[in-house]
Design a protein around this motif. Sequence first.
Motif, PDB file in Angstrom:
ATOM      1  N   TYR A 135      22.673  33.127  41.359  1.00 41.33           N
ATOM      2  CA  TYR A 135      24.026  33.132  40.650  1.00 41.33           C
ATOM      3  C   TYR A 135      24.757  34.531  41.326  1.00 41.33           C
ATOM      4  O   TYR A 135      24.220  35.377  41.180  1.00 41.33           O
ATOM      5  CB  TYR A 135      24.110  33.134  38.997  1.00 41.33           C
ATOM      6  N   ALA A 136      25.912  34.265  41.663  1.00 43.67           N
ATOM      7  CA  ALA A 136      26.704  35.306  42.076  1.00 43.67           C
ATOM      8  C   ALA A 136      28.222  35.539  41.744  1.00 43.67           C
ATOM      9  O   ALA A 136      28.864  34.246  41.654  1.00 43.67           O
ATOM     10  CB  ALA A 136      26.504  35.563  43.611  1.00 43.67           C
ATOM     11  N   LEU A 137      28.826  36.528  41.711  1.00 45.57           N
ATOM     12  CA  LEU A 137      30.373  36.541  41.430  1.00 45.57           C
ATOM     13  C   LEU A 137      30.902  37.721  42.383  1.00 45.57           C
ATOM     14  O   LEU A 137      30.232  38.758  42.698  1.00 45.57           O
ATOM     15  CB  LEU A 137      30.722  36.934  40.096  1.00 45.57           C
ATOM     16  N   ARG A 138      31.848  37.079  43.010  1.00 48.59           N
ATOM     17  CA  ARG A 138      32.585  38.390  43.858  1.00 48.59           C
ATOM     18  C   ARG A 138      33.834  38.619  42.826  1.00 48.59           C
ATOM     19  O   ARG A 138      34.810  37.744  42.435  1.00 48.59           O
ATOM     20  CB  ARG A 138      33.183  37.831  45.091  1.00 48.59           C
ATOM     21  N   ILE A 139      33.914  39.951  42.772  1.00 52.17           N
ATOM     22  CA  ILE A 139      34.941  40.561  41.718  1.00 52.17           C
ATOM     23  C   ILE A 139      35.794  41.051  42.569  1.00 52.17           C
ATOM     24  O   ILE A 139      35.683  42.251  43.364  1.00 52.17           O
ATOM     25  CB  ILE A 139      34.371  41.469  40.692  1.00 52.17           C
ATOM     26  N   ASP A 140      37.221  40.980  42.320  1.00 50.78           N
ATOM     27  CA  ASP A 140      38.475  41.456  43.092  1.00 50.78           C
ATOM     28  C   ASP A 140      39.214  42.200  41.714  1.00 50.78           C
ATOM     29  O   ASP A 140      40.439  41.417  41.240  1.00 50.78           O
ATOM     30  CB  ASP A 140      39.079  40.760  43.784  1.00 50.78           C
ATOM     31  N   VAL A 141      38.841  43.324  41.242  1.00 52.92           N
ATOM     32  CA  VAL A 141      39.722  43.808  40.131  1.00 52.92           C
ATOM     33  C   VAL A 141      41.393  43.976  40.262  1.00 52.92           C
ATOM     34  O   VAL A 141      42.241  43.468  39.523  1.00 52.92           O
ATOM     35  CB  VAL A 141      39.199  45.281  39.517  1.00 52.92           C
ATOM     36  N   PRO A 142      41.675  44.593  41.250  1.00 51.77           N
ATOM     37  CA  PRO A 142      43.133  44.842  41.565  1.00 51.77           C
ATOM     38  C   PRO A 142      43.882  43.446  41.686  1.00 51.77           C
ATOM     39  O   PRO A 142      45.258  43.382  41.174  1.00 51.77           O
ATOM     40  CB  PRO A 142      43.378  45.411  42.809  1.00 51.77           C
ATOM     41  N   ASN A 143      43.313  42.319  42.191  1.00 55.06           N
ATOM     42  CA  ASN A 143      44.024  41.057  42.115  1.00 55.06           C
ATOM     43  C   ASN A 143      43.608  40.063  41.011  1.00 55.06           C
ATOM     44  O   ASN A 143      44.216  39.092  41.051  1.00 55.06           O
ATOM     45  CB  ASN A 143      43.906  40.375  43.445  1.00 55.06           C
ATOM     46  N   ASP A 144      42.896  40.290  40.069  1.00 54.53           N
ATOM     47  CA  ASP A 144      42.352  39.667  38.881  1.00 54.53           C
ATOM     48  C   ASP A 144      41.818  38.230  39.515  1.00 54.53           C
ATOM     49  O   ASP A 144      42.266  37.140  39.048  1.00 54.53           O
ATOM     50  CB  ASP A 144      43.473  39.525  37.916  1.00 54.53           C
ATOM     51  N   LEU A 145      41.151  38.392  40.373  1.00 56.31           N
ATOM     52  CA  LEU A 145      40.180  37.216  40.917  1.00 56.31           C
ATOM     53  C   LEU A 145      38.796  37.283  40.611  1.00 56.31           C
ATOM     54  O   LEU A 145      38.086  38.443  40.864  1.00 56.31           O
ATOM     55  CB  LEU A 145      40.612  37.161  42.329  1.00 56.31           C
TER      56      LEU A 145
END
Length: 182
Positions: free
Chosen positions: A97-107
């Motif tokens: 399982y994995a998540l790619r987190i992009d905090v500035p763009n809320d993605l």
Amino acid sequence: AGSVDGFTQRGGGGDWSIPYGLRSEFVVQSDFIQLTDRVDFTIGATSGNIFGAGNLSIFFRTTGHPSFPEIGIFNGALETNTGLTSGILGANAWNNYALRIDVPNDLIEVYVNEVSRGVIDLNTIGGGAYDNILNNGFVGIGGAGDDRLWSDNFQVGGLVPEPSTALLGLLGLGFLLRRSRR
């Protein structure tokens, strides 16, 4: 117990996390035995708790789960169906399982077994109920639904370029250097 080498085992359900706060774009991943209810990843302001203030959790469930979304998003009070499918055939088997987190763009991009299941836009999903919550204070994993949890290879870090892209860049640079010497 046993987590010094990356492998964890716990009786019953539970969640744990590590302080992070390093990058605003990062990947968190782990191998986990799928539970009958869910495997969850939590990103946020509070340590080790899916109900913590300022936390977002992604719930991973089996394909065609009888009661809940295959991939849901939870903010401590509300779970929303992301509309993404998990591709997880059944409980009691190892999956990655994995998540790619992009905090500035809320993605958040969701991966199961190294295949992207899609991107969750926190600005719009659930009518904006998850907008401006995402932060990088803590990252963690956990789950519920069985009498044991097993996980291994938990990692969090920066984005890594695809090997083919890096190789093409090096080949191109080598070609330019070679041509400039002539």
